[in-house]
Motif scaffolding. Structure first.
Motif, PDB file in Angstrom:
ATOM      1  N   ILE A   1       1.062  -1.271  -0.146  1.00  5.55           N
ATOM      2  CA  ILE A   1       0.006   0.302  -0.097  1.00  5.55           C
ATOM      3  C   ILE A   1       0.835   1.398   0.075  1.00  5.55           C
ATOM      4  O   ILE A   1       1.448   1.468   0.944  1.00  5.55           O
ATOM      5  CB  ILE A   1      -0.907  -0.206   1.286  1.00  5.55           C
TER       6      ILE A   1
ATOM      7  N   LEU B   1       1.049   4.260   2.812  1.00 11.72           N
ATOM      8  CA  LEU B   1       1.116   3.832   4.288  1.00 11.72           C
ATOM      9  C   LEU B   1       2.542   3.481   4.415  1.00 11.72           C
ATOM     10  O   LEU B   1       3.501   2.922   3.446  1.00 11.72           O
ATOM     11  CB  LEU B   1       0.330   2.707   4.691  1.00 11.72           C
ATOM     12  N   GLU B   2       3.136   3.524   5.604  1.00  6.82           N
ATOM     13  CA  GLU B   2       4.619   3.546   5.773  1.00  6.82           C
ATOM     14  C   GLU B   2       5.029   1.983   5.498  1.00  6.82           C
ATOM     15  O   GLU B   2       4.367   1.155   6.071  1.00  6.82           O
ATOM     16  CB  GLU B   2       4.971   3.744   7.333  1.00  6.82           C
TER      17      GLU B   2
ATOM     18  N   GLU C   1       4.872  -1.106   8.114  1.00  9.22           N
ATOM     19  CA  GLU C   1       3.797  -1.143   9.028  1.00  9.22           C
ATOM     20  C   GLU C   1       3.056  -2.320   8.972  1.00  9.22           C
ATOM     21  O   GLU C   1       2.711  -2.943   7.967  1.00  9.22           O
ATOM     22  CB  GLU C   1       3.233   0.377   8.683  1.00  9.22           C
TER      23      GLU C   1
ATOM     24  N   ILE D   1      -0.700  -4.021   8.870  1.00  6.78           N
ATOM     25  CA  ILE D   1      -2.228  -3.712   8.150  1.00  6.78           C
ATOM     26  C   ILE D   1      -2.881  -4.473   8.773  1.00  6.78           C
ATOM     27  O   ILE D   1      -2.641  -5.754   8.363  1.00  6.78           O
ATOM     28  CB  ILE D   1      -1.746  -3.211   6.814  1.00  6.78           C
TER      29      ILE D   1
ATOM     30  N   ASN E   1       3.423  -4.385   5.519  1.00  5.97           N
ATOM     31  CA  ASN E   1       3.338  -3.399   4.305  1.00  5.97           C
ATOM     32  C   ASN E   1       4.783  -3.360   3.696  1.00  5.97           C
ATOM     33  O   ASN E   1       5.862  -3.209   4.185  1.00  5.97           O
ATOM     34  CB  ASN E   1       2.910  -2.034   4.727  1.00  5.97           C
TER      35      ASN E   1
ATOM     36  N   HIS F   1       6.837  -1.662   0.250  1.00  6.36           N
ATOM     37  CA  HIS F   1       6.757  -0.863  -0.916  1.00  6.36           C
ATOM     38  C   HIS F   1       7.433  -1.774  -2.263  1.00  6.36           C
ATOM     39  O   HIS F   1       8.354  -2.042  -2.199  1.00  6.36           O
ATOM     40  CB  HIS F   1       7.268   0.575  -1.057  1.00  6.36           C
TER      41      HIS F   1
ATOM     42  N   SER G   1      -6.655  -0.826   7.458  1.00  7.73           N
ATOM     43  CA  SER G   1      -6.327   0.105   8.328  1.00  7.73           C
ATOM     44  C   SER G   1      -4.933  -0.183   9.140  1.00  7.73           C
ATOM     45  O   SER G   1      -4.795  -1.401   9.383  1.00  7.73           O
ATOM     46  CB  SER G   1      -7.304   0.527   9.163  1.00  7.73           C
ATOM     47  N   SER G   2      -4.382   0.707   9.498  1.00  7.54           N
ATOM     48  CA  SER G   2      -2.953   0.553  10.282  1.00  7.54           C
ATOM     49  C   SER G   2      -3.462  -0.113  11.601  1.00  7.54           C
ATOM     50  O   SER G   2      -4.410   0.233  12.418  1.00  7.54           O
ATOM     51  CB  SER G   2      -2.148   1.856  10.554  1.00  7.54           C
TER      52      SER G   2
ATOM     53  N   ASP H   1      -3.859   1.961  14.809  1.00 10.05           N
ATOM     54  CA  ASP H   1      -5.014   2.824  14.852  1.00 10.05           C
ATOM     55  C   ASP H   1      -6.211   1.759  15.782  1.00 10.05           C
ATOM     56  O   ASP H   1      -6.812   2.238  16.265  1.00 10.05           O
ATOM     57  CB  ASP H   1      -5.604   3.410  13.716  1.00 10.05           C
TER      58      ASP H   1
END
Length: 857
Positions: A10, A13-14, A17, A19, A37, A39, A71-72, A75
């Motif tokens: 994603i 988003l970092e 992280e 998810i 996550n 990249h 969502s992370s 959170d």
């Protein structure tokens, strides 16, 4: 593949992280996972990247445009922890088996009929029910588990018997798990054995969800595959959870839920607990429809002619007619969905509509849709919320063996039932049949557009200089009762639809400034005669004197209750303060107080119509003689009050009844009775107030205090018989002390007490001061006296409670607070017992212990 099974990409988003990922529809907890996550160097805008096997195994997700929700984890840390726990090998459900799609075969009609069947909702509801019961087993109080298990055991025994009789198919692996549970019926087992057996029940439920997950996937693929869910699996899963109804499932799509009432709930699942909290908040903050006449004077000072009023009436009638037609069509679409048939009687020519065809099994036979003639009979149906029809039609058909059979084909339409007064047993032989398309969304939308065009034509037709007057006229006639059956709760959409900009302009300033307050003769300002003076007023909610379990909007003058606002008058918000001029009603009655017994008072009405109309009675002594006359043969006799030969007025009904009862025991009648008494003008029964709009101060709307470390206890005490006084004070003191102990046990930092008694006494403050000195690990604070409204607002948490004494003066307050869902425990001095309302089970146990404590003392 650049992504591993535990990774997702994603871009916004970092990297690294954690998810949380899921997608709809969510079949079971396997479909919510956590991934890391990562990249990727090249990505398309608006896309996320995931390993194909991860997507398929967990979420049955492919790559033809499926959407993911994510969502992370930071959170939602608690959710992330639960997701990881549920995905441990020992907790996961078996992976969903996504079966190969089976192509449809046959004619277009046969394919269309087959595709009509959709059991997604049935299976999804059963999964939700199953999960609710699984959660309930975990969250249920220990004290309830034994009886709960006995109920399940009896139900499972019934299912096993049904299996043995060949009435229900149950897989062998499920039967083996059910068998030990059926043996526990009526056995006396300990808490540990109960908990272990309920784990077996939960395991059976989990196995059912695993099976239902596969069937839900088949149902979801129904539009693309001829494969259909296995009915026997659905049936035995529904049977296993059939020992209890999960009430919120029936209410979740109810449009009145959290509009007119809360949702039903009867369990301990997380959803049940959320509903219970939401119900409490809803009841305390419910928006209640007010009589439409309260809003009539939105255009004060705007005059309109009789011609404009007549034009307004025409616009209103046409608008309401179009809205009515649209609503009726929408209701028909909802209750009579899909194609319908019209059958014409060859003998009478009457045409009968048969609706909801696709909801009956006859529709699955393609030959049914080719019929040009049918013989039908009307039978009594079983109305449901989705099909409220009381009658249905069954048709005569020839089965594969050549025998004539009766098969239900659809419901008798509401229109036909009203038009022809259809009764059970009526029949049509060889009637001509025509099939018609059902009502579409487009047909309903067409009527909406027709209304919009009508409104626009009115706006174009009316000159700009007359629009304000016509807007006022439409508003006025739309906010009045027009018939004896007027309920006071109708809508007035036309007033805001035709000229919305004028209505909005009126709302820029407070227009509703004139109101009437009733019952002034019974309250704290009784006897005060207002003559237009300006005073400070405050609006507040308190007990409705006519309905003690409901609230009414009161007006207080300089801190004293004046009365309740009349239901036809405008109401300002509770908590509003303003300056208002008040004018008391002219009094046309007098009160006569007996010289012999000052407690006996009589009321004489219609004084303004007779000889002493202009006399200002202020405590004069006089002799009054009663004269009974039959003025109308169709009505009861009238009792006139006379001074000498002159009529003073008419004795009111309550006074007549009182005197009749008093004199009957002495063998006397009212005729000729002379009463010696002092005469005073009766206090005004109502007052008209006019608000200065510039003086209005609206209440501050503040967010609720989220500090969960404060417990609140409301106190209700009242006067008791002196012989019970000492014991009552001791019991109440013990109850207050136990409340402090319970707050300590629950981990609260402070417990605050508020006195909402009708007539507070200093003993409460003294008792709390003594209790506060005995506790060092919690702060005990006495807020003091508060109004009922203020006290109710302080009771925000489910652990907050009302403690008190049930007396004649407190019973109304107790009933009112109980009707608002507040937890209450009250002592009854006369019996030495307790009454409880709305207490959770655990708290009830505490109160039972408290009762025993009082007995020991």
């Amino acid at each position: 593949m650049e992504l591993q099974h535990d990774e997702i990409s994603i871009p916004f988003l970092e990297e690294g992280e954690e998810i949380i990922i899921t997608r709809s529809p969510l079949i079971n907890s396997n479909g919510v996972i956590t991934l890391k996550n990562k990249h990727l160097p090249e990505m398309l805008d608006g896309c996320v990247y995931i390993h194909p096997k991860t997507a398929m195994d967990n979420m049955q997700c492919d790559f033809d445009g499926d959407l993911l929700a994510f969502s992370s984890s930071k959170d939602f840390p608690h959710l992330a922890a639960e997701v990881k726990d549920r995905n441990l090998p020992e907790n996961r459900y078996p992976d969903i088996i996504k079966r190969d799609k089976v192509p449809y075969k046959g004619s277009f009609e046969e394919i269309a009929i087959s595709a009509m069947e959709n059991k997604i909702g049935i299976i999804a509801n059963e999964i939700q029910k199953n999960m609710a019961l699984q959660c309930e087993i975990c969250a249920m109080p220990q004290a309830e588990k034994f009886n709960y298990l006995q109920k399940v055991s009896a139900h499972f025994s019934f299912l096993v018997k049904s299996y043995e009789e060949g009435k229900l198919q149950i897989p062998e692996k499920i039967l083996q798990q059910m068998h030990p549970i059926t043996l526990l019926r009526k056995q006396n087992i300990n808490n540990y054995q109960v908990s272990q057996t309920l784990k077996l029940v939960k395991k059976i439920f989990k196995d059912c969800v695993a099976e239902l997950g596969n069937e839900l996937q088949v149902a979801a693929d129904g539009a693309k595959s001829a494969l259909r869910p296995n009915d026997s699996i659905i049936q035995y899963c529904q049977a296993i959870t059939g020992y209890k109804e999960v009430e919120w499932l029936a209410d979740k799509k109810n449009q009145e839920a959290f509009t007119n009432h809360g949702m039903r709930t009867n369990g301990y699942s997380p959803i049940d607990l959320m509903i219970k909290q939401t119900n409490q908040i809803f009841e305390e903050n419910q928006l209640v429809a007010r009589p439409i006449e309260q809003f009539r004077k939105l255009y004060p000072g705007v005059k309109f002619t009789d011609e404009q009023k007549e034009k307004a009436q025409q616009i209103k009638n046409e608008y309401n007619s179009q809205i009515k037609n649209r609503i009726e069509l929408a209701d028909k679409q909802k209750n009579e969905s899909g194609p319908y048939l019209v059958i014409t009687s060859p003998s009478t020519g009457k045409q009968l509509e048969v609706t909801n065809l696709i909801k009956f099994n006859a529709a699955k036979n393609s030959d049914f849709w080719k019929a040009s003639e049918l013989s039908i009979q009307v039978r009594v149906g079983n109305p449901t919320e989705k099909m409220p029809h009381t009658l249905f039609a069954q048709g005569k058909f020839i089965d594969s063996d050549g025998k004539e059979v009766n098969v239900p084909i659809g419901t008798i339409s509401m229109k036909s039932m009203k038009e022809y007064n259809i009764q059970p047993g009526m029949s049509i032989q060889q009637g001509k049949v025509e099939f018609h398309f059902g009502i579409s969304d487009e047909m309903v939308d067409t009527l909406k557009q027709q209304t919009r065009e009508y409104i626009e034509s009115i706006r174009q037709e009316i000159p700009e200089t007359e629009k304000l007057q016509l807007a006022a006229a439409i508003h006025d006639i739309s906010h009045t009762g027009e018939s004896k059956n007027y309920s006071g709760l109708k809508k007035a959409g036309v007033a805001f639809s035709v000229f919305p900009e004028h209505a909005q302009a009126q709302l820029q300033n407070l227009q509703f400034t004139e109101m009437r307050v009733i019952g002034t003769q019974f309250n704290e300002c009784a006897g005060r005669n207002f003559a237009g003076e300006k005073v400070a007023v405050k609006f507040m909610d308190d007990i409705n004197p006519r309905e003690p379990t409901k609230t009414a909007r009161w007006v207080a003058v300089e801190g004293k209750k004046l009365g309740v606002i009349d239901t036809r008058s405008p109401h300002l918000l509770s908590g509003c303060e303003a300056v208002a001029s008040i004018t008391s009603s002219p009094s046309n009655s007098i009160i006569v107080t007996s010289l012999k017994n000052p407690e006996n008072k009589l009321q004489i009405d219609r004084v303004n119509q007779y000889a002493f109309a202009n006399h200002n009675w202020q405590g004069e002594r006089t002799n009054i003689t009663l004269d009974v006359r039959q003025t109308d043969s169709r009505k009861a006799p009238v009792v006139f009050a006379k001074i000498g030969n002159q009529v003073l007025g008419v004795l009111n009904k309550q006074s007549v009844d009182f005197l009749t009862q008093q004199l009957a025991s002495k063998g006397r009648t009212i005729q000729g009775l002379t009463i010696a008494g002092t005469v005073n003008k009766a206090p005004p029964s109502y007052a008209d107030i006019v608000i200065d709009p510039n003086s209005v101060k609206f209440p501050d709307i503040q967010l609720e205090n989220q500090n969960q470390s404060i417990a609140t206890v409301a106190i209700i005490a009242g006067a008791v018989d002196p012989k019970f006084q000492a014991k009552t004070e001791q019991v109440l003191c013990n109850m207050l002390e136990r409340a402090v102990k319970r707050a300590v046990e629950s981990g609260f930092e402070k417990v605050q007490f508020v006195d909402v008694s009708p007539n507070p006494t200093p003993q409460i403050a003294e008792a709390l001061q003594q209790i506060a000195g005995e506790y060092k690990d919690i702060r005990v604070e006495f807020i003091g006296k508060a109004s009922l409204e203020e006290g109710m607002k302080l009771l925000k948490q489910s652990s907050d409670i009302v403690l008190g004494v049930k007396t004649a003066e407190t019973v109304g307050i107790i009933q009112f607070m109980a009707s608002r869902g507040k937890a209450i425990a009250t002592y009854i001095p006369e019996t030495g017992g307790f009454e409880r309302y709305n207490l959770p089970l655990a708290q009830k146990a505490v109160e039972v212990a408290e009762h025993n404590l009082q007995s020991e003392r």
